[in-house]
Design an enzyme around this catalytic site. Structure first.
Site, PDB file in Angstrom:
ATOM      1  N   HIS A 100     -17.703  13.947   0.935  1.00 48.12           N
ATOM      2  CA  HIS A 100     -18.634  13.107   1.306  1.00 48.12           C
ATOM      3  C   HIS A 100     -20.184  12.756   1.322  1.00 48.12           C
ATOM      4  O   HIS A 100     -20.408  14.145   2.110  1.00 48.12           O
ATOM      5  CB  HIS A 100     -17.745  12.315   3.065  1.00 48.12           C
ATOM      6  CG  HIS A 100     -18.871  11.150   3.646  1.00 48.12           C
ATOM      7  ND1 HIS A 100     -18.706  10.370   3.115  1.00 48.12           N
ATOM      8  CD2 HIS A 100     -19.502  11.514   4.459  1.00 48.12           C
ATOM      9  CE1 HIS A 100     -19.174   9.213   3.787  1.00 48.12           C
ATOM     10  NE2 HIS A 100     -19.490   9.788   4.684  1.00 48.12           N
ATOM     11  N   ARG A 160       0.892  -1.115  -0.180  1.00 53.78           N
ATOM     12  CA  ARG A 160       0.349  -0.271  -0.872  1.00 53.78           C
ATOM     13  C   ARG A 160       1.149   1.543   0.590  1.00 53.78           C
ATOM     14  O   ARG A 160       0.753   2.766  -0.436  1.00 53.78           O
ATOM     15  CB  ARG A 160      -0.916   0.178   1.674  1.00 53.78           C
ATOM     16  CG  ARG A 160      -1.832   0.845   1.765  1.00 53.78           C
ATOM     17  CD  ARG A 160      -3.280   0.527   0.581  1.00 53.78           C
ATOM     18  NE  ARG A 160      -4.287   1.216   0.528  1.00 53.78           N
ATOM     19  CZ  ARG A 160      -5.268   1.700   0.317  1.00 53.78           C
ATOM     20  NH1 ARG A 160      -6.129   0.409  -0.035  1.00 53.78           N
ATOM     21  NH2 ARG A 160      -6.215   2.777   0.462  1.00 53.78           N
ATOM     22  N   ASP A 180      -7.547  14.933   6.004  1.00 55.42           N
ATOM     23  CA  ASP A 180      -6.617  14.463   7.063  1.00 55.42           C
ATOM     24  C   ASP A 180      -6.209  12.999   6.730  1.00 55.42           C
ATOM     25  O   ASP A 180      -7.142  12.093   5.716  1.00 55.42           O
ATOM     26  CB  ASP A 180      -6.741  15.018   7.876  1.00 55.42           C
ATOM     27  CG  ASP A 180      -8.218  13.799   9.049  1.00 55.42           C
ATOM     28  OD1 ASP A 180      -8.423  13.316   8.110  1.00 55.42           O
ATOM     29  OD2 ASP A 180      -8.440  14.944   9.655  1.00 55.42           O
ATOM     30  N   ALA A 181      -5.490  12.031   8.231  1.00 55.73           N
ATOM     31  CA  ALA A 181      -5.518  10.671   7.506  1.00 55.73           C
ATOM     32  C   ALA A 181      -6.433   9.532   8.550  1.00 55.73           C
ATOM     33  O   ALA A 181      -6.857   8.791   8.133  1.00 55.73           O
ATOM     34  CB  ALA A 181      -3.870  10.448   8.370  1.00 55.73           C
ATOM     35  N   GLY A 182      -7.344  11.190   8.736  1.00 57.25           N
ATOM     36  CA  GLY A 182      -8.976   9.973   9.454  1.00 57.25           C
ATOM     37  C   GLY A 182      -9.788   9.511   8.171  1.00 57.25           C
ATOM     38  O   GLY A 182      -9.942   9.843   6.906  1.00 57.25           O
ATOM     39  N   ASP A 213     -12.911  10.552   6.914  1.00 60.83           N
ATOM     40  CA  ASP A 213     -14.204  11.296   6.723  1.00 60.83           C
ATOM     41  C   ASP A 213     -14.042  12.225   7.408  1.00 60.83           C
ATOM     42  O   ASP A 213     -15.071  13.063   8.485  1.00 60.83           O
ATOM     43  CB  ASP A 213     -15.289  10.817   6.508  1.00 60.83           C
ATOM     44  CG  ASP A 213     -15.471   9.844   5.443  1.00 60.83           C
ATOM     45  OD1 ASP A 213     -15.294  10.430   4.227  1.00 60.83           O
ATOM     46  OD2 ASP A 213     -16.036   8.950   4.764  1.00 60.83           O
TER      47      ASP A 213
HETATM   48  C1  GRF Z   1     -20.324  10.800  -4.725  1.00 64.44           C
HETATM   49  O1  GRF Z   1     -21.759  10.220  -3.669  1.00 64.44           O
HETATM   50  C2  GRF Z   1     -19.692  10.155  -4.120  1.00 64.44           C
HETATM   51  O2  GRF Z   1     -20.038  11.374  -2.511  1.00 64.44           O
HETATM   52  C3  GRF Z   1     -19.536   9.493  -2.866  1.00 64.44           C
HETATM   53  O3  GRF Z   1     -20.195   8.441  -4.161  1.00 64.44           O
HETATM   54  C4  GRF Z   1     -20.575   9.258  -4.946  1.00 64.44           C
HETATM   55  C5  GRF Z   1     -19.829   8.993  -6.532  1.00 64.44           C
HETATM   56  O4  GRF Z   1     -20.528   9.449  -6.924  1.00 64.44           O
HETATM   57  N1  GRF Z   1     -18.332   8.649  -2.206  1.00 64.44           N
HETATM   58  P1  GRF Z   1     -19.829   9.893  -8.779  1.00 64.44           P
HETATM   59  O5  GRF Z   1     -18.510   8.697  -9.250  1.00 64.44           O
HETATM   60  O6  GRF Z   1     -19.235  10.971  -8.757  1.00 64.44           O
HETATM   61  O7  GRF Z   1     -20.907   9.850  -9.997  1.00 64.44           O
END
Ligand code: GRF
Length: 206
Positions: free
Chosen positions: A114, A70, A146-148, A150
């Site tokens: 998110h 990774r 950041d590292a978390g 969301d």
């Molecule tokens: C979005 O709602 C994003 O926040 C989530 O997945 C979706 C991606 O949509 N993690 P797209 O690929 O931009 O259509």
């Protein structure tokens, strides 16, 4: 950044790329102040990459499985993105956590969207988790990565009411409409005005 010198955006995607498309469309207006200079993904054969190709934007794929660890993936992704000299890196539905090398190289310049109101419902199933919990409003959050998971400083949020007859798909579809608008508006402001972060409080301006 001025019209003549738009901010350089690198956008990372894993799926349909509707958020990416909204950014590409916004960038067509010189007054927006930004330009998508590259689109990267962690997988092949996704509509997000096809959208970039149709728009004539360079693309790249770095899959975790192509690397021995990774950490090596994170270093390769960092080098590839750095070569495009981004002012802002936008994770737009990118379903991988970037690592320490990446965050070190682009400190406070990586943003993610998110589909929930942070700090509620982090992770990959935000709309389903909000629905299962029974909240009456949910939405989308744009934050500095950041590292978390969301957990970064919040740039903007958009509220979406949950309807009685919603299922996960209908709710996520409505969230995505609000999410795209929020993303475009706030990435544009970042590009034009810059961002200052102090004790998690984010404001536009340098
Ligand atoms: C979005 O709602 C994003 O926040 C989530 O997945 C979706 C991606 O949509 N993690 P797209 O690929 O931009 O259509």
């Amino acid at each position: 950044m001025s019209d003549a010198n738009p901010a350089r955006l690198v956008v990372l995607v894993s799926g349909a790329g509707t958020n990416l498309q909204a950014l590409i469309d916004a960038c067509a207006d010189p007054a927006y102040g930004a330009k998508v200079v590259a689109v990267g993904a962690d997988r092949d054969d996704i509509e997000g990459l096809a959208r970039a190709e149709r728009a004539g934007i360079p693309t790249f794929v770095r899959k975790v499985g192509q690397f021995t660890s990774r950490e090596h993936w994170d270093l390769a992704l960092t080098d590839t993105v750095a070569a495009f000299e981004p002012d802002v890196v936008v994770l737009a539905g990118f379903m991988k956590l970037v690592g320490p090398a990446f965050l070190g190289a682009f400190a406070d310049r990586v943003v993610n969207t998110h589909p929930a109101l942070c700090p509620s419902f982090p992770g990959t199933t935000g709309p389903a988790d909000a629905l299962a919990y029974g909240v009456k409003v949910t939405g989308a959050t744009l934050f500095v990565v950041d590292a978390g998971v969301d957990t970064g400083a919040i740039i903007a949020q958009a509220v979406v009411p949950v309807q009685d007859d919603d299922d996960v798909e209908s709710l996520h579809d409505r969230i995505k409409v609000a999410e795209r608008e929020m993303l475009v508006e706030n990435v544009g402001r970042m590009a034009r005005e810059g961002l200052t972060i102090s004790d998690r409080r984010v404001r536009f301006g340098r």
